[in-house]
Design a protein around this motif. Structure first.
Motif, PDB file in Angstrom:
ATOM      1  N   GLU A   2       0.870  -1.234  -0.047  1.00 59.93           N
ATOM      2  CA  GLU A   2      -0.085   0.023  -0.024  1.00 59.93           C
ATOM      3  C   GLU A   2       0.907   1.320   0.071  1.00 59.93           C
ATOM      4  O   GLU A   2       2.019   1.135   0.457  1.00 59.93           O
ATOM      5  N   LYS A   3       0.227   2.228  -0.632  1.00 68.85           N
ATOM      6  CA  LYS A   3       0.983   3.556  -0.644  1.00 68.85           C
ATOM      7  C   LYS A   3       0.786   4.440   0.780  1.00 68.85           C
ATOM      8  O   LYS A   3      -0.066   4.043   1.433  1.00 68.85           O
ATOM      9  N   ILE A   4       1.832   4.913   0.954  1.00 74.02           N
ATOM     10  CA  ILE A   4       1.959   5.799   2.217  1.00 74.02           C
ATOM     11  C   ILE A   4       1.133   7.372   1.958  1.00 74.02           C
ATOM     12  O   ILE A   4       1.597   7.796   0.999  1.00 74.02           O
ATOM     13  N   ASN A   5       0.360   7.799   2.821  1.00 73.07           N
ATOM     14  CA  ASN A   5      -0.123   8.896   2.635  1.00 73.07           C
ATOM     15  C   ASN A   5       0.761   9.847   3.542  1.00 73.07           C
ATOM     16  O   ASN A   5       0.899   9.899   4.708  1.00 73.07           O
ATOM     17  N   PRO A   6       1.612  10.712   2.721  1.00 76.61           N
ATOM     18  CA  PRO A   6       2.668  11.566   3.485  1.00 76.61           C
ATOM     19  C   PRO A   6       1.949  12.615   4.366  1.00 76.61           C
ATOM     20  O   PRO A   6       2.698  13.030   5.251  1.00 76.61           O
ATOM     21  N   GLY A  36      14.219  -8.923   2.488  1.00 79.79           N
ATOM     22  CA  GLY A  36      13.781  -8.021   1.155  1.00 79.79           C
ATOM     23  C   GLY A  36      12.454  -7.491   1.378  1.00 79.79           C
ATOM     24  O   GLY A  36      11.760  -7.133   0.536  1.00 79.79           O
ATOM     25  N   GLU A  37      11.782  -8.012   2.697  1.00 76.68           N
ATOM     26  CA  GLU A  37      10.419  -7.721   2.888  1.00 76.68           C
ATOM     27  C   GLU A  37      10.208  -6.589   3.886  1.00 76.68           C
ATOM     28  O   GLU A  37       9.090  -6.346   4.476  1.00 76.68           O
ATOM     29  N   TYR A  38      11.269  -5.953   4.684  1.00 75.93           N
ATOM     30  CA  TYR A  38      11.158  -5.350   5.721  1.00 75.93           C
ATOM     31  C   TYR A  38      10.529  -4.161   5.686  1.00 75.93           C
ATOM     32  O   TYR A  38       9.773  -3.659   6.556  1.00 75.93           O
ATOM     33  N   LYS A  39      10.582  -3.722   4.603  1.00 74.62           N
ATOM     34  CA  LYS A  39       9.719  -2.400   4.417  1.00 74.62           C
ATOM     35  C   LYS A  39       8.218  -2.510   4.284  1.00 74.62           C
ATOM     36  O   LYS A  39       7.407  -1.784   5.077  1.00 74.62           O
ATOM     37  N   GLU A  40       7.860  -3.339   3.768  1.00 76.71           N
ATOM     38  CA  GLU A  40       6.495  -3.929   4.059  1.00 76.71           C
ATOM     39  C   GLU A  40       6.010  -3.980   5.345  1.00 76.71           C
ATOM     40  O   GLU A  40       4.763  -3.706   5.691  1.00 76.71           O
ATOM     41  N   ALA A  41       6.866  -4.858   6.167  1.00 74.12           N
ATOM     42  CA  ALA A  41       6.468  -5.336   7.399  1.00 74.12           C
ATOM     43  C   ALA A  41       6.406  -3.976   8.173  1.00 74.12           C
ATOM     44  O   ALA A  41       5.572  -3.835   9.315  1.00 74.12           O
ATOM     45  N   ALA A  42       7.384  -3.241   8.268  1.00 75.87           N
ATOM     46  CA  ALA A  42       7.642  -2.030   8.965  1.00 75.87           C
ATOM     47  C   ALA A  42       6.141  -0.884   8.729  1.00 75.87           C
ATOM     48  O   ALA A  42       5.861  -0.262   9.547  1.00 75.87           O
ATOM     49  N   LEU A  43       6.041  -0.977   7.395  1.00 77.75           N
ATOM     50  CA  LEU A  43       4.652  -0.038   7.189  1.00 77.75           C
ATOM     51  C   LEU A  43       3.569  -0.719   7.823  1.00 77.75           C
ATOM     52  O   LEU A  43       2.644   0.177   8.258  1.00 77.75           O
ATOM     53  N   SER A  78      10.547   5.184   9.854  1.00 74.64           N
ATOM     54  CA  SER A  78      11.891   4.918   9.862  1.00 74.64           C
ATOM     55  C   SER A  78      12.148   4.146  11.166  1.00 74.64           C
ATOM     56  O   SER A  78      12.954   3.044  10.935  1.00 74.64           O
ATOM     57  N   LEU A  79      11.701   4.579  12.232  1.00 75.89           N
ATOM     58  CA  LEU A  79      11.980   3.703  13.413  1.00 75.89           C
ATOM     59  C   LEU A  79      11.612   2.211  13.318  1.00 75.89           C
ATOM     60  O   LEU A  79      12.342   1.346  13.678  1.00 75.89           O
ATOM     61  N   PHE A  80      10.351   2.018  12.804  1.00 71.22           N
ATOM     62  CA  PHE A  80       9.928   0.652  12.520  1.00 71.22           C
ATOM     63  C   PHE A  80      10.711  -0.149  11.692  1.00 71.22           C
ATOM     64  O   PHE A  80      10.970  -1.509  11.639  1.00 71.22           O
ATOM     65  N   GLU A  81      11.160   0.624  10.489  1.00 71.45           N
ATOM     66  CA  GLU A  81      12.139   0.076   9.553  1.00 71.45           C
ATOM     67  C   GLU A  81      13.335  -0.565  10.002  1.00 71.45           C
ATOM     68  O   GLU A  81      13.701  -1.644   9.917  1.00 71.45           O
ATOM     69  N   TYR A  82      13.842   0.182  11.223  1.00 69.73           N
ATOM     70  CA  TYR A  82      14.990  -0.215  11.631  1.00 69.73           C
ATOM     71  C   TYR A  82      14.824  -1.372  12.454  1.00 69.73           C
ATOM     72  O   TYR A  82      15.593  -2.128  12.528  1.00 69.73           O
ATOM     73  N   LEU A  83      13.716  -1.234  13.464  1.00 75.26           N
ATOM     74  CA  LEU A  83      13.369  -2.352  14.345  1.00 75.26           C
ATOM     75  C   LEU A  83      13.187  -3.598  13.573  1.00 75.26           C
ATOM     76  O   LEU A  83      13.635  -4.946  14.046  1.00 75.26           O
ATOM     77  N   VAL A  84      12.571  -3.664  12.449  1.00 75.75           N
ATOM     78  CA  VAL A  84      12.006  -4.762  11.808  1.00 75.75           C
ATOM     79  C   VAL A  84      13.369  -5.361  11.389  1.00 75.75           C
ATOM     80  O   VAL A  84      13.778  -6.629  11.283  1.00 75.75           O
ATOM     81  N   TYR A  85      14.161  -4.682  10.701  1.00 68.45           N
ATOM     82  CA  TYR A  85      15.466  -5.231  10.100  1.00 68.45           C
ATOM     83  C   TYR A  85      16.261  -5.639  11.172  1.00 68.45           C
ATOM     84  O   TYR A  85      16.805  -6.773  10.965  1.00 68.45           O
ATOM     85  N   GLY A  86      16.577  -5.005  12.320  1.00 64.31           N
ATOM     86  CA  GLY A  86      17.317  -5.684  13.282  1.00 64.31           C
ATOM     87  C   GLY A  86      16.578  -6.919  13.967  1.00 64.31           C
ATOM     88  O   GLY A  86      17.380  -7.856  14.174  1.00 64.31           O
ATOM     89  N   HIS A  87      15.307  -7.129  13.947  1.00 66.41           N
ATOM     90  CA  HIS A  87      14.740  -8.343  14.131  1.00 66.41           C
ATOM     91  C   HIS A  87      14.911  -9.662  13.211  1.00 66.41           C
ATOM     92  O   HIS A  87      14.809 -10.551  13.582  1.00 66.41           O
ATOM     93  N   ILE A  88      14.919  -9.021  11.918  1.00 61.58           N
ATOM     94  CA  ILE A  88      14.950  -9.868  10.984  1.00 61.58           C
ATOM     95  C   ILE A  88      16.660 -10.544  11.161  1.00 61.58           C
ATOM     96  O   ILE A  88      16.513 -11.707  11.159  1.00 61.58           O
TER      97      ILE A  88
END
Length: 247
Positions: A2-6, A36-43, A78-88
């Motif tokens: 899904e797209k982000i509404n900025p 390769g899926e961290y951005k989707e999970a973080a969103l 961004s916070l969730f992107e960092y957290l998700v990648y760290g947990h991956i």
């Protein structure tokens, strides 16, 4: 994706035990999220926590009156992107639903993401060195929030701390709530924890959720508070005792 509404208003795995095994993603099957899926999970998590008091505690600080909504959303995501990648890298990230509708971040027994290599690879260093948070947000996250979580977890679990599963985050996109996704993700790990006779631990920042967690075997042990804002933010600390098989 899904797209982000900025313009939205925001308020290599290593386990000391065998990780749960799940089939490839298909419909409502549980899927382990890869790099390769961290951005989707973080969103997913960013959308799930966009109005959460704790998530906003680090963003809606007194020194960000000049920040745009877009800048606040960028920090939140961004916070969730960092957290998700760290947990991956060091933990377990699972999802369910056709479009990453619900995501859980677990830290397995004996693991953490506090080493410098993980900090660098995940992007968390950008927060630690002040490139994202405001000055007050940085103090709230690194001088209050994180120390409080570490101290409380050690106090509550004691000698069991490094032998327990830690549910760090779980969130469902608003449109996908009520479908049992969160229960499925939690039970997929608590089943393993029961088989290994391990405790599970979590902090809840939503006053409604403890009732749900209690149905899954968690019990309230104490409450903690974040107090640097004008209104204190409360979290419930909950622990699940392993259930022995009747067989």
């Amino acid at each position: 994706m899904e797209k982000i509404n900025p313009a939205i208003t925001i308020e290599s795995m290593q386990f000391s035990s065998s990780p749960p095994e799940f089939p490839p993603i298909a419909g409502d099957q549980i899927h382990v999220v890869g790099k390769g899926e961290y951005k989707e999970a973080a969103l997913c998590l960013a959308k799930a926590f966009k109005d959460d008091d704790v998530a906003m505690y680090f963003i809606e600080t007194g020194d960000v009156a000049h920040w745009t909504r877009e800048k606040k959303w960028d920090l939140h995501l961004s916070l969730f992107e960092y957290l998700v990648y760290g947990h991956i890298l060091k933990g377990l990230v699972t999802t369910i639903g056709p479009n990453y509708d619900c995501v859980a971040l677990w830290m397995p027994p004996g693991q953490n993401m506090e080493d410098w290599l993980t900090c660098f690879r995940s992007g968390m260093w950008r927060l630690q060195f002040g490139f994202k948070f405001s000055a007050e947000g940085h103090k709230r996250y690194f001088r209050e929030f994180m120390p409080l979580l570490h101290e409380t977890k050690h106090e509550v679990l004691g000698d069991r701390e490094n032998e327990s599963w830690y549910l760090v985050y779980i969130g469902t996109k608003p449109h996908a709530r009520g479908r049992g996704y969160a229960r499925a993700l939690i039970e997929s790990v608590t089943k393993e924890a029961d088989a290994e006779n391990r405790y599970c631990y979590l902090e809840s920042s939503n006053g409604i959720n403890p009732k749900i967690y209690r149905k899954l075997g968690f019990e309230n042990t104490k409450k903690i508070h974040l107090t640097r804002a004008a209104k204190p933010v409360e979290l419930d600390i909950m622990v699940r005792t392993p259930v022995k098989s009747a067989v």
